[in-house]
Design a protein around this motif. Structure first.
Motif, PDB file in Angstrom:
ATOM      1  N   MET A  89       0.831  -1.064  -0.013  1.00 12.51           N
ATOM      2  CA  MET A  89      -0.041  -0.041   0.072  1.00 12.51           C
ATOM      3  C   MET A  89       0.994   1.250  -0.036  1.00 12.51           C
ATOM      4  N   PRO A  90       0.791   2.126  -0.946  1.00 11.31           N
ATOM      5  CA  PRO A  90       1.474   3.422  -1.070  1.00 11.31           C
ATOM      6  C   PRO A  90       1.177   4.422  -0.021  1.00 11.31           C
ATOM      7  N   TYR A  91       2.655   4.887   0.665  1.00  9.15           N
ATOM      8  CA  TYR A  91       2.293   5.823   1.521  1.00  9.15           C
ATOM      9  C   TYR A  91       1.814   7.253   1.034  1.00  9.15           C
ATOM     10  N   GLU A  92       0.532   7.708   1.589  1.00  7.15           N
ATOM     11  CA  GLU A  92      -0.138   8.982   1.444  1.00  7.15           C
ATOM     12  C   GLU A  92       0.146   9.987   2.364  1.00  7.15           C
ATOM     13  N   GLU A  93       0.738  11.140   1.960  1.00  9.63           N
ATOM     14  CA  GLU A  93       1.047  12.183   3.038  1.00  9.63           C
ATOM     15  C   GLU A  93      -0.303  12.984   3.116  1.00  9.63           C
ATOM     16  N   LYS A  94      -0.462  13.109   4.359  1.00  9.96           N
ATOM     17  CA  LYS A  94      -1.692  13.711   4.745  1.00  9.96           C
ATOM     18  C   LYS A  94      -1.115  15.136   5.293  1.00  9.96           C
ATOM     19  N   LYS A  95      -1.756  16.180   4.951  1.00  6.44           N
ATOM     20  CA  LYS A  95      -1.698  17.381   5.491  1.00  6.44           C
ATOM     21  C   LYS A  95      -2.623  17.997   6.431  1.00  6.44           C
ATOM     22  N   ILE A  96      -1.938  18.010   7.802  1.00  9.65           N
ATOM     23  CA  ILE A  96      -2.894  18.407   8.831  1.00  9.65           C
ATOM     24  C   ILE A  96      -2.924  19.875   8.814  1.00  9.65           C
ATOM     25  N   GLN A  97      -4.210  20.540   8.522  1.00 10.26           N
ATOM     26  CA  GLN A  97      -4.406  22.069   8.711  1.00 10.26           C
ATOM     27  C   GLN A  97      -4.835  22.549   9.974  1.00 10.26           C
ATOM     28  N   ALA A  98      -4.242  23.508  10.457  1.00  7.06           N
ATOM     29  CA  ALA A  98      -4.338  24.059  11.839  1.00  7.06           C
ATOM     30  C   ALA A  98      -5.925  24.639  11.758  1.00  7.06           C
ATOM     31  N   ALA A  99      -6.593  24.725  12.846  1.00  8.76           N
ATOM     32  CA  ALA A  99      -8.004  25.515  13.124  1.00  8.76           C
ATOM     33  C   ALA A  99      -7.808  26.661  12.800  1.00  8.76           C
ATOM     34  N   HIS A 100      -8.738  27.264  12.189  1.00 10.21           N
ATOM     35  CA  HIS A 100      -8.886  28.870  12.091  1.00 10.21           C
ATOM     36  C   HIS A 100     -10.180  29.373  12.787  1.00 10.21           C
ATOM     37  N   HIS A 101     -10.030  30.375  13.628  1.00  9.61           N
ATOM     38  CA  HIS A 101     -11.368  30.729  14.313  1.00  9.61           C
ATOM     39  C   HIS A 101     -10.943  32.158  14.336  1.00  9.61           C
ATOM     40  N   ILE A 102     -11.936  33.204  14.416  1.00 11.55           N
ATOM     41  CA  ILE A 102     -12.185  34.448  14.625  1.00 11.55           C
ATOM     42  C   ILE A 102     -13.234  34.736  15.604  1.00 11.55           C
ATOM     43  N   ILE A 103     -12.978  35.246  16.638  1.00 11.14           N
ATOM     44  CA  ILE A 103     -13.729  35.810  17.642  1.00 11.14           C
ATOM     45  C   ILE A 103     -13.480  37.145  17.766  1.00 11.14           C
ATOM     46  N   LEU A 104     -14.565  38.090  17.521  1.00  8.97           N
ATOM     47  CA  LEU A 104     -14.565  39.493  17.583  1.00  8.97           C
ATOM     48  C   LEU A 104     -15.851  39.695  18.799  1.00  8.97           C
ATOM     49  N   GLU A 105     -15.353  40.574  19.797  1.00  7.30           N
ATOM     50  CA  GLU A 105     -15.978  40.978  20.852  1.00  7.30           C
ATOM     51  C   GLU A 105     -16.072  42.588  20.902  1.00  7.30           C
ATOM     52  N   GLU A 106     -17.479  43.045  20.878  1.00  8.74           N
ATOM     53  CA  GLU A 106     -17.800  44.260  20.845  1.00  8.74           C
ATOM     54  C   GLU A 106     -17.098  45.292  19.962  1.00  8.74           C
ATOM     55  N   ARG A 107     -16.460  44.641  18.666  1.00  5.27           N
ATOM     56  CA  ARG A 107     -15.751  45.436  17.771  1.00  5.27           C
ATOM     57  C   ARG A 107     -14.459  45.792  18.575  1.00  5.27           C
ATOM     58  N   GLU A 108     -14.089  45.521  19.504  1.00 10.60           N
ATOM     59  CA  GLU A 108     -12.655  46.266  20.613  1.00 10.60           C
ATOM     60  C   GLU A 108     -11.969  45.023  20.494  1.00 10.60           C
ATOM     61  N   GLN A 109     -12.157  43.857  20.850  1.00 10.72           N
ATOM     62  CA  GLN A 109     -11.113  42.831  20.786  1.00 10.72           C
ATOM     63  C   GLN A 109     -11.422  41.781  19.710  1.00 10.72           C
ATOM     64  N   LEU A 110     -10.224  41.332  19.222  1.00  8.76           N
ATOM     65  CA  LEU A 110     -10.302  40.217  18.295  1.00  8.76           C
ATOM     66  C   LEU A 110      -9.241  39.359  18.477  1.00  8.76           C
ATOM     67  N   ALA A 111     -10.001  38.056  18.598  1.00  8.82           N
ATOM     68  CA  ALA A 111      -8.759  36.744  18.583  1.00  8.82           C
ATOM     69  C   ALA A 111      -8.845  35.938  17.544  1.00  8.82           C
ATOM     70  N   VAL A 112      -7.651  35.577  16.740  1.00  8.98           N
ATOM     71  CA  VAL A 112      -7.695  34.859  15.604  1.00  8.98           C
ATOM     72  C   VAL A 112      -6.642  33.681  15.895  1.00  8.98           C
ATOM     73  N   SER A 113      -7.142  32.559  15.461  1.00  6.13           N
ATOM     74  CA  SER A 113      -6.318  31.501  15.689  1.00  6.13           C
ATOM     75  C   SER A 113      -5.915  31.074  14.323  1.00  6.13           C
TER      76      SER A 113
END
Length: 93
Positions: free
Chosen positions: A1-25
């Protein structure tokens, strides 16, 4: 069985609170920033944050987390992708 490389992609989230605080992953790199604009590369594309009095409260590229404070007016993804490769790849394409 051939080896398949899997790319693990990081989670991407955006949290905006009261248009004054932003958290991005899922942040890979911050290209530029000033008090009106922050341009960053995320695992899902280039994200541009616009506002006034913006400052980066926390940046952890190891974990891919960014926290911004200030008056946030707009969050925009750009269609143009990040240039991959080093200096020579950009010079000789």
């Amino acid at each position: 069985m051939p080896y398949e490389e899997k790319k693990i992609q990081a989670a991407h989230h955006i949290i905006l609170e009261e248009r004054e605080q932003l958290a991005v992953s899922g942040v890979e790199e911050v290209e530029s920033f000033d008090e009106n604009t922050i341009i960053m590369y995320t695992c899902r594309g280039t994200l541009v944050v616009k506002g006034e009095g913006l400052h980066i409260e926390k940046l952890s590229l190891d974990g891919g987390d960014l926290k911004v404070e200030g008056e946030i007016d707009a969050l925009t993804y750009e269609d143009t992708g990040r240039e991959r490769g080093g200096l020579f790849a950009r010079l000789f394409r």
